[in-house]
Enzyme design. Structure first.
Site, PDB file in Angstrom:
ATOM      1  N   GLY A  65     -10.106  48.315 -50.996  1.00 14.87           N
ATOM      2  CA  GLY A  65     -10.174  46.879 -50.753  1.00 14.87           C
ATOM      3  C   GLY A  65     -11.417  46.448 -49.982  1.00 14.87           C
ATOM      4  O   GLY A  65     -11.527  45.307 -49.552  1.00 14.87           O
TER       5      GLY A  65
ATOM      6  N   ASN B 153      -4.746  49.360 -60.949  1.00 15.58           N
ATOM      7  CA  ASN B 153      -3.658  48.926 -60.057  1.00 15.58           C
ATOM      8  C   ASN B 153      -3.848  47.443 -59.764  1.00 15.58           C
ATOM      9  O   ASN B 153      -4.732  47.073 -59.001  1.00 15.58           O
ATOM     10  CB  ASN B 153      -3.720  49.747 -58.760  1.00 15.58           C
ATOM     11  N   TRP B 154      -2.982  46.636 -60.349  1.00 14.41           N
ATOM     12  CA  TRP B 154      -3.134  45.179 -60.188  1.00 14.41           C
ATOM     13  C   TRP B 154      -2.600  44.669 -58.856  1.00 14.41           C
ATOM     14  O   TRP B 154      -2.735  43.504 -58.549  1.00 14.41           O
ATOM     15  CB  TRP B 154      -2.441  44.461 -61.359  1.00 14.41           C
ATOM     16  N   LYS B 155      -1.967  45.533 -58.094  1.00 13.83           N
ATOM     17  CA  LYS B 155      -1.365  45.116 -56.810  1.00 13.83           C
ATOM     18  C   LYS B 155      -0.484  43.887 -57.081  1.00 13.83           C
ATOM     19  O   LYS B 155       0.102  43.781 -58.153  1.00 13.83           O
ATOM     20  CB  LYS B 155      -2.439  44.833 -55.769  1.00 13.83           C
TER      21      LYS B 155
ATOM     22  N   GLY C 269      -8.584  49.107 -58.179  1.00 15.56           N
ATOM     23  CA  GLY C 269      -7.797  47.954 -57.755  1.00 15.56           C
ATOM     24  C   GLY C 269      -8.395  46.671 -58.291  1.00 15.56           C
ATOM     25  O   GLY C 269      -8.231  46.320 -59.461  1.00 15.56           O
TER      26      GLY C 269
ATOM     27  N   HIS D  82       0.965  54.626 -52.222  1.00 13.06           N
ATOM     28  CA  HIS D  82      -0.300  53.899 -52.043  1.00 13.06           C
ATOM     29  C   HIS D  82      -0.475  53.578 -50.560  1.00 13.06           C
ATOM     30  O   HIS D  82       0.493  53.299 -49.857  1.00 13.06           O
ATOM     31  CB  HIS D  82      -0.275  52.614 -52.886  1.00 13.06           C
TER      32      HIS D  82
ATOM     33  N   SER E 258     -12.702  51.015 -53.956  1.00 14.31           N
ATOM     34  CA  SER E 258     -13.875  50.191 -54.268  1.00 14.31           C
ATOM     35  C   SER E 258     -14.655  50.654 -55.497  1.00 14.31           C
ATOM     36  O   SER E 258     -15.884  50.543 -55.540  1.00 14.31           O
ATOM     37  CB  SER E 258     -14.794  50.100 -53.046  1.00 14.31           C
TER      38      SER E 258
ATOM     39  N   GLU F 290      -7.599  58.486 -52.083  1.00 18.56           N
ATOM     40  CA  GLU F 290      -8.110  57.162 -51.724  1.00 18.56           C
ATOM     41  C   GLU F 290      -8.332  57.080 -50.219  1.00 18.56           C
ATOM     42  O   GLU F 290      -7.365  56.870 -49.465  1.00 18.56           O
ATOM     43  CB  GLU F 290      -7.098  56.083 -52.125  1.00 18.56           C
TER      44      GLU F 290
HETATM   45  C1  PEP Z   1      -6.398  50.464 -54.976  1.00 23.15           C
HETATM   46  O1  PEP Z   1      -5.727  49.464 -55.205  1.00 23.15           O
HETATM   47  O2  PEP Z   1      -5.869  51.576 -54.918  1.00 23.15           O
HETATM   48  C2  PEP Z   1      -7.831  50.322 -54.756  1.00 23.15           C
HETATM   49  C3  PEP Z   1      -8.552  51.402 -54.697  1.00 23.15           C
HETATM   50  O3  PEP Z   1      -8.320  49.049 -54.632  1.00 23.15           O
HETATM   51  P1  PEP Z   1      -9.865  48.633 -54.750  1.00 23.15           P
HETATM   52  O4  PEP Z   1     -10.386  49.278 -55.997  1.00 23.15           O
HETATM   53  O5  PEP Z   1      -9.820  47.150 -54.825  1.00 23.15           O
HETATM   54  O6  PEP Z   1     -10.562  49.157 -53.530  1.00 23.15           O
END
Ligand code: PEP
Length: 241
Positions: free
Chosen positions: A168, A11-13, A224, A91, A203, A162
């Site tokens: 994040g 997920n590139w956000k 992410g 999300h 993470s 999640e």
């Molecule tokens: C996400 O974007 O769903 C995510 C889990 O981000 P990260 O891996 O950066 O915590």
């Protein structure tokens, strides 16, 4: 037990560019993997460019309606037209920052389904590890999200578990908590007459991905930050084999 063929979602956000996507696509070409199991989710504007990737790809969100006067929205049909096969819905950043409710998310998942996309439905509790353990809020919160966000009509979908406090940050729950949550989600789904892969997000990085994907009931990961650069994302893909 470690199952084969984990699902790896990147997920590139709101990150990335035509250039960085081209770099990722080039780097992925030579990786030995099950290409249908790796799902790149860049921003909407890069979906067209993602269609030349030799992995699957999807959107990070989808409009709840099929067409019409919804300025700024992107429909599931439009996403499907790019060749995308998946759409993330619900999300935690959309739940929190754009006030998306389970009802809205269920409509979005249904819209994705109508267009032939496979929804990746995100759920996860907002409480921290200790609070969850103290008041058992975690299973109740997750159970409500699963029951209300997964539409009755769909059978082909993925659940991304999640924990909100883990997304994040660099904090991940203990293995026992992840396994418990995944087991709980399978049970809730079974009670709804459904079965779906349940992947973990929060993470995930190249250092912890193998351990996470070896946990009981973890069918893959939603990544992410660590999905943005090939040198971080490729080791994660390789740890899912
Ligand atoms: C996400 O974007 O769903 C995510 C889990 O981000 P990260 O891996 O950066 O915590």
């Amino acid at each position: 037990m470690k199952h084969l063929e984990k699902i790896i979602v990147g997920n590139w956000k709101m990150n990335g560019s035509v250039k960085s996507l081209a770099v990722m696509i080039e780097a992925l070409k030579s990786v030995n993997m099950n290409r249908e199991r790796v799902i790149l989710c860049p921003p909407f504007t890069l979906l067209g460019a993602a269609s030349v990737a030799n992995v699957a790809f999807g959107a990070q969100d989808v409009g709840a309606y099929d067409s019409g006067a919804y300025t700024g929205e992107i429909s599931a049909e439009m996403i499907a037209e790019t060749g995308a096969k998946y759409a993330i819905v619900g999300h935690s950043e959309r739940r929190r920052n754009y006030f998306e409710t389970n009802e809205i998310i269920s409509h979005k998942a249904l819209a994705a389904h109508r267009a032939g996309l496979i929804p990746i439905i995100c759920v996860g509790e907002a409480c921290t590890g200790d609070e969850c353990a103290a008041d058992a809020q975690m299973p109740a919160a997750v159970e409500k999200q699963v029951k209300e966000s997964v539409p009755e009509a769909i059978t082909n979908f993925i659940i991304a578990y999640e924990p909100v406090w883990s997304v994040g940050t660099d904090n991940i729950p203990p293995a026992a908590d992840i396994e418990k949550a995944h087991g709980h989600i399978y049970n809730v789904l079974a009670g709804m007459g459904k079965h779906a892969p349940v992947i973990y997000g929060g993470s995930v990085n190249a250092t912890n991905s193998l351990a996470i994907m070896s946990m009981k009931g973890v069918d893959g990961v939603l990544v992410g930050r660590a999905s943005l650069l090939p040198e971080e994302f490729i080791p994660i893909i390789q740890s899912g084999k």
